[in-house]
Scaffold this motif. Structure first.
Motif, PDB file in Angstrom:
ATOM      1  N   UNK A   1     -11.680 -23.771  38.418  1.00 18.67           N
ATOM      2  CA  UNK A   1     -12.451 -22.544  38.551  1.00 18.67           C
ATOM      3  C   UNK A   1     -13.669 -22.799  39.420  1.00 18.67           C
ATOM      4  N   UNK A   2     -13.892 -21.916  40.384  1.00 10.90           N
ATOM      5  CA  UNK A   2     -15.044 -21.974  41.283  1.00 10.90           C
ATOM      6  C   UNK A   2     -16.056 -20.915  40.863  1.00 10.90           C
ATOM      7  N   UNK A   3     -17.341 -21.305  40.820  1.00  9.58           N
ATOM      8  CA  UNK A   3     -18.413 -20.401  40.408  1.00  9.58           C
ATOM      9  C   UNK A   3     -19.551 -20.409  41.420  1.00  9.58           C
ATOM     10  N   UNK A   4     -20.259 -19.295  41.509  1.00 10.00           N
ATOM     11  CA  UNK A   4     -21.551 -19.258  42.179  1.00 10.00           C
ATOM     12  C   UNK A   4     -22.532 -19.857  41.176  1.00 10.00           C
ATOM     13  N   UNK A   5     -23.276 -20.856  41.595  1.00 15.33           N
ATOM     14  CA  UNK A   5     -24.061 -21.710  40.704  1.00 15.33           C
ATOM     15  C   UNK A   5     -25.081 -20.961  39.850  1.00 15.33           C
ATOM     16  N   UNK A   6     -25.961 -20.177  40.449  1.00 15.29           N
ATOM     17  CA  UNK A   6     -27.056 -19.553  39.705  1.00 15.29           C
ATOM     18  C   UNK A   6     -26.535 -18.582  38.652  1.00 15.29           C
ATOM     19  N   UNK A   7     -25.572 -17.749  39.001  1.00 17.71           N
ATOM     20  CA  UNK A   7     -25.002 -16.811  38.030  1.00 17.71           C
ATOM     21  C   UNK A   7     -24.337 -17.562  36.879  1.00 17.71           C
ATOM     22  N   UNK A   8     -23.693 -18.659  37.201  1.00 18.60           N
ATOM     23  CA  UNK A   8     -23.017 -19.448  36.176  1.00 18.60           C
ATOM     24  C   UNK A   8     -24.039 -20.068  35.220  1.00 18.60           C
TER      25      UNK A   8
ATOM     26  N   UNK B   1      -6.539 -16.491  40.576  1.00 16.78           N
ATOM     27  CA  UNK B   1      -6.826 -15.384  39.675  1.00 16.78           C
ATOM     28  C   UNK B   1      -8.276 -14.970  39.881  1.00 16.78           C
ATOM     29  N   UNK B   2      -8.486 -13.706  40.217  1.00 16.19           N
ATOM     30  CA  UNK B   2      -9.817 -13.213  40.550  1.00 16.19           C
ATOM     31  C   UNK B   2     -10.402 -12.428  39.382  1.00 16.19           C
ATOM     32  N   UNK B   3     -11.720 -12.468  39.219  1.00 15.85           N
ATOM     33  CA  UNK B   3     -12.343 -11.708  38.124  1.00 15.85           C
ATOM     34  C   UNK B   3     -12.226 -10.208  38.371  1.00 15.85           C
ATOM     35  N   UNK B   4     -12.185  -9.463  37.283  1.00 10.73           N
ATOM     36  CA  UNK B   4     -12.096  -8.008  37.398  1.00 10.73           C
ATOM     37  C   UNK B   4     -13.376  -7.322  36.927  1.00 10.73           C
ATOM     38  N   UNK B   5     -14.374  -8.127  36.568  1.00 12.95           N
ATOM     39  CA  UNK B   5     -15.655  -7.558  36.165  1.00 12.95           C
ATOM     40  C   UNK B   5     -16.767  -8.164  37.020  1.00 12.95           C
ATOM     41  N   UNK B   6     -17.949  -7.629  36.911  1.00 21.02           N
ATOM     42  CA  UNK B   6     -19.090  -8.079  37.712  1.00 21.02           C
ATOM     43  C   UNK B   6     -19.487  -9.493  37.282  1.00 21.02           C
ATOM     44  N   UNK B   7     -19.676 -10.366  38.250  1.00 25.79           N
ATOM     45  CA  UNK B   7     -19.969 -11.775  37.988  1.00 25.79           C
ATOM     46  C   UNK B   7     -21.346 -12.193  38.508  1.00 25.79           C
ATOM     47  N   UNK B   8     -22.212 -11.257  38.820  1.00 28.66           N
ATOM     48  CA  UNK B   8     -23.521 -11.569  39.402  1.00 28.66           C
ATOM     49  C   UNK B   8     -24.535 -10.564  38.895  1.00 28.66           C
ATOM     50  N   UNK B   9     -25.821 -10.835  39.174  1.00 27.35           N
ATOM     51  CA  UNK B   9     -26.880  -9.867  38.869  1.00 27.35           C
ATOM     52  C   UNK B   9     -27.624  -9.560  40.159  1.00 27.35           C
ATOM     53  N   UNK B  10     -28.673  -8.756  40.080  1.00 27.84           N
ATOM     54  CA  UNK B  10     -29.363  -8.340  41.308  1.00 27.84           C
ATOM     55  C   UNK B  10     -29.992  -9.510  42.054  1.00 27.84           C
ATOM     56  N   UNK B  11     -30.280 -10.613  41.367  1.00 30.00           N
ATOM     57  CA  UNK B  11     -30.868 -11.784  42.024  1.00 30.00           C
ATOM     58  C   UNK B  11     -29.823 -12.654  42.725  1.00 30.00           C
ATOM     59  N   UNK B  12     -28.564 -12.533  42.321  1.00 27.23           N
ATOM     60  CA  UNK B  12     -27.533 -13.412  42.876  1.00 27.23           C
ATOM     61  C   UNK B  12     -26.469 -12.671  43.681  1.00 27.23           C
ATOM     62  N   UNK B  13     -26.598 -11.363  43.787  1.00 29.07           N
ATOM     63  CA  UNK B  13     -25.569 -10.556  44.446  1.00 29.07           C
ATOM     64  C   UNK B  13     -25.326 -10.998  45.888  1.00 29.07           C
ATOM     65  N   UNK B  14     -26.361 -11.304  46.625  1.00 34.61           N
ATOM     66  CA  UNK B  14     -26.184 -11.657  48.037  1.00 34.61           C
ATOM     67  C   UNK B  14     -25.398 -12.959  48.189  1.00 34.61           C
ATOM     68  N   UNK B  15     -25.812 -13.994  47.470  1.00 35.46           N
ATOM     69  CA  UNK B  15     -25.111 -15.283  47.560  1.00 35.46           C
ATOM     70  C   UNK B  15     -23.672 -15.138  47.085  1.00 35.46           C
ATOM     71  N   UNK B  16     -23.483 -14.456  45.962  1.00 32.85           N
ATOM     72  CA  UNK B  16     -22.133 -14.274  45.427  1.00 32.85           C
ATOM     73  C   UNK B  16     -21.244 -13.549  46.433  1.00 32.85           C
ATOM     74  N   UNK B  17     -21.739 -12.476  47.028  1.00 30.62           N
ATOM     75  CA  UNK B  17     -20.922 -11.706  47.965  1.00 30.62           C
ATOM     76  C   UNK B  17     -20.575 -12.490  49.226  1.00 30.62           C
ATOM     77  N   UNK B  18     -21.486 -13.309  49.713  1.00 32.93           N
ATOM     78  CA  UNK B  18     -21.179 -14.160  50.871  1.00 32.93           C
ATOM     79  C   UNK B  18     -20.055 -15.125  50.510  1.00 32.93           C
ATOM     80  N   UNK B  19     -20.168 -15.738  49.336  1.00 35.76           N
ATOM     81  CA  UNK B  19     -19.125 -16.675  48.899  1.00 35.76           C
ATOM     82  C   UNK B  19     -17.795 -15.953  48.692  1.00 35.76           C
ATOM     83  N   UNK B  20     -17.841 -14.781  48.084  1.00 33.77           N
ATOM     84  CA  UNK B  20     -16.617 -14.018  47.849  1.00 33.77           C
ATOM     85  C   UNK B  20     -15.937 -13.643  49.168  1.00 33.77           C
ATOM     86  N   UNK B  21     -16.733 -13.335  50.181  1.00 35.84           N
ATOM     87  CA  UNK B  21     -16.176 -13.012  51.500  1.00 35.84           C
ATOM     88  C   UNK B  21     -15.480 -14.208  52.143  1.00 35.84           C
ATOM     89  N   UNK B  22     -15.905 -15.416  51.820  1.00 31.97           N
ATOM     90  CA  UNK B  22     -15.336 -16.638  52.392  1.00 31.97           C
ATOM     91  C   UNK B  22     -14.207 -17.212  51.542  1.00 31.97           C
TER      92      UNK B  22
END
Length: 142
Positions: A50-57, A102-123
């Protein structure tokens, strides 16, 4: 990249390459300080990566980008998952396995981590296509 608990990392691999029993996956260099992963061994002898965005995790137990699952090729129940991608199949000395993202079907970030998470999700799909079989393992499209 900061490994989470239960991870296996080989000193022989570059720091942005995750090595597992059957394959490697290469992460972008820019993920070095923002990605965490864990490998969980399953009772059937397979494992999930499983791969995670660090701060949200760390802050909220979220940040999941995807889980790379191994399932025996005799089992097609992965089709019941709500959001998945069948990536490949691996023929190993221990059997043949589908490799499924297998991709998550719910929100995995908050307003502080949305930018980093979305960049990673795009890649992420580019990352998933770097899966490469280890020596002695055959990879085939299902």
């Amino acid at each position: 990249m900061v490994p989470a608990t239960d991870c296996t990392v080989s000193a022989e691999l570059p720091p942005n390459v995750i090595g597992t029993k059957y394959y490697t996956v290469t992460l972008p260099e820019e993920w070095k300080d923002v990605c965490v992963f864990e490998i969980i061994d399953l009772e059937d002898g397979t494992y999930n990566l499983t791969l995670y965005e660090l701060t949200s995790h760390e802050q909220m137990g979220a940040g999941k980008l995807c889980t790379i699952m191994l399932m025996p090729t005799s089992d097609d129940t992965y089709k019941d998952f709500p959001d998945y991608e069948l990536l490949t199949a691996l023929d190993t000395p221990d059997g043949s396995f589908y490799v499924i993202a297998l991709f998550p079907t719910d929100v995995q970030f908050n307003e502080n981590t949305v930018e980093t998470y979305n960049v990673m999700a795009d890649q992420l799909m580019d990352v998933l296509w770097t899966i490469s079989p280890n020596e002695g393992i055959e990879m085939a499209m299902p």
